[in-house]
Design an enzyme around this catalytic site. Sequence first.
Site, PDB file in Angstrom:
ATOM      1  N   LYS A  32       0.893  -1.141   0.056  1.00 54.83           N
ATOM      2  CA  LYS A  32      -0.020   0.131   0.080  1.00 54.83           C
ATOM      3  C   LYS A  32       0.711   1.487  -0.161  1.00 54.83           C
ATOM      4  O   LYS A  32       1.839   1.358   0.840  1.00 54.83           O
ATOM      5  CB  LYS A  32      -1.050  -0.227   1.233  1.00 54.83           C
ATOM      6  CG  LYS A  32      -1.702   1.141   1.602  1.00 54.83           C
ATOM      7  CD  LYS A  32      -3.015   1.087   2.568  1.00 54.83           C
ATOM      8  CE  LYS A  32      -2.281   1.706   3.876  1.00 54.83           C
ATOM      9  NZ  LYS A  32      -2.364   3.087   3.800  1.00 54.83           N
ATOM     10  N   ASP A  59      -3.576   4.355  -2.077  1.00 49.56           N
ATOM     11  CA  ASP A  59      -4.464   4.922  -1.021  1.00 49.56           C
ATOM     12  C   ASP A  59      -4.540   6.413  -0.678  1.00 49.56           C
ATOM     13  O   ASP A  59      -3.694   6.842   0.245  1.00 49.56           O
ATOM     14  CB  ASP A  59      -4.172   4.089   0.440  1.00 49.56           C
ATOM     15  CG  ASP A  59      -4.954   4.580   1.771  1.00 49.56           C
ATOM     16  OD1 ASP A  59      -6.068   5.153   1.479  1.00 49.56           O
ATOM     17  OD2 ASP A  59      -4.444   4.388   2.719  1.00 49.56           O
ATOM     18  N   LYS A  61      -7.394   8.292  -1.134  1.00 51.35           N
ATOM     19  CA  LYS A  61      -8.753   8.575  -0.373  1.00 51.35           C
ATOM     20  C   LYS A  61      -9.228  10.053  -1.156  1.00 51.35           C
ATOM     21  O   LYS A  61      -9.401  10.910  -0.759  1.00 51.35           O
ATOM     22  CB  LYS A  61      -8.527   8.819   0.755  1.00 51.35           C
ATOM     23  CG  LYS A  61      -8.045   7.514   1.669  1.00 51.35           C
ATOM     24  CD  LYS A  61      -8.312   7.999   3.157  1.00 51.35           C
ATOM     25  CE  LYS A  61      -7.710   6.930   4.256  1.00 51.35           C
ATOM     26  NZ  LYS A  61      -6.376   6.820   4.119  1.00 51.35           N
ATOM     27  N   ASP A  64     -13.907  14.808  -4.216  1.00 49.91           N
ATOM     28  CA  ASP A  64     -14.151  16.257  -4.801  1.00 49.91           C
ATOM     29  C   ASP A  64     -15.320  15.974  -5.704  1.00 49.91           C
ATOM     30  O   ASP A  64     -16.051  15.120  -5.462  1.00 49.91           O
ATOM     31  CB  ASP A  64     -12.793  16.299  -5.589  1.00 49.91           C
ATOM     32  CG  ASP A  64     -12.381  17.836  -5.920  1.00 49.91           C
ATOM     33  OD1 ASP A  64     -13.398  18.686  -5.949  1.00 49.91           O
ATOM     34  OD2 ASP A  64     -11.320  18.384  -5.705  1.00 49.91           O
ATOM     35  N   THR A 119     -11.692   5.704  11.132  1.00 47.23           N
ATOM     36  CA  THR A 119     -11.766   5.014  12.331  1.00 47.23           C
ATOM     37  C   THR A 119     -11.329   5.947  13.283  1.00 47.23           C
ATOM     38  O   THR A 119     -11.552   5.896  14.695  1.00 47.23           O
ATOM     39  CB  THR A 119     -11.056   3.681  12.470  1.00 47.23           C
ATOM     40  OG1 THR A 119      -9.686   3.894  11.766  1.00 47.23           O
ATOM     41  CG2 THR A 119     -11.752   2.734  11.538  1.00 47.23           C
ATOM     42  N   ARG A 211       3.392  -1.340  10.964  1.00 41.45           N
ATOM     43  CA  ARG A 211       4.524  -1.388  11.570  1.00 41.45           C
ATOM     44  C   ARG A 211       4.474  -2.969  12.112  1.00 41.45           C
ATOM     45  O   ARG A 211       5.942  -3.053  12.430  1.00 41.45           O
ATOM     46  CB  ARG A 211       4.353  -0.511  12.878  1.00 41.45           C
ATOM     47  CG  ARG A 211       4.319   0.985  12.283  1.00 41.45           C
ATOM     48  CD  ARG A 211       3.612   1.905  13.265  1.00 41.45           C
ATOM     49  NE  ARG A 211       2.108   1.740  13.197  1.00 41.45           N
ATOM     50  CZ  ARG A 211       1.411   2.583  14.096  1.00 41.45           C
ATOM     51  NH1 ARG A 211       2.074   3.420  14.724  1.00 41.45           N
ATOM     52  NH2 ARG A 211       0.268   2.377  13.693  1.00 41.45           N
TER      53      ARG A 211
END
Length: 232
Positions: A32, A59, A61, A64, A119, A211
């Site tokens: 990603k 990614d 996002k 518009d 989230t 991570r």
Amino acid sequence: MGKDVIIACDFDSAEKTFAFLDKFTGRKPFVKIGMELYYAEGPSIVREIKKRGHKIFLDLKLHDIPNTVKKSMAVLSRLDVDMTNLHAAGTGRMMEAAIEGLTRPDGTRPILIAVTQLTSTDEETMKRDLLINEPIGEVVMHYASVAKGAGLDGVVCSPLEAGAVHDRCGKDFVTVTPGVRFADGDIGDQKRVMTPAEAKRIGSDYIVVGRPITAAEDPVAAYERCCAEFIG
Ligand code: C5P
């Protein structure tokens, strides 16, 4: 839809990204690329990682007006990414325009998924700042249904929501779930986490892992462990 582990390459330079990817001499992981790396390096980072044989989830996002999203998606589609995303809050019309832009002349296109509510947004903030007064679970499911209606392939969601999304939108509607941690690992800043094995049990289609792999002493071993738990 094939189950896979997607590594979040949250690095701020091409140099660090390639130093990380160079460790993977066997299987080439699905990666990603987020805003940080894309804004630091531009589209060349996508082309270079693709050339190395990785699948890419870009990614960015998008959110518009429909025409702008349509034209931007056409550009991303030409970069030959495998998956990309947008905010469902942009509305069904924006999502339909995105699909149009993303579809190549031969009819193929990258997988397109929607972000429902981030989230980082809780119910109280949603009510106060966005004036959305429905329960957050309902809002997430409604956005997922609108995304499906617009022709999208799935949503990014918490692994805890993946089962409900499949119940509402069908088992072929893809769930891409971050917030994955090993049972014996650090949670870090994620609040609600699941192990790869739990994410598999609950029916996630793709897990996004950052991570626990990128900061591991042996990233290749951590990746293999994730795959063994999630894909089997
Ligand atoms: O390092 P970690 O495994 O927490 O990385 C998770 C990745 O998934 C990060 O790139 C993060 O931005 C992304 N993500 C997330 N939660 C969301 C959406 C995306 O953690 N709701």
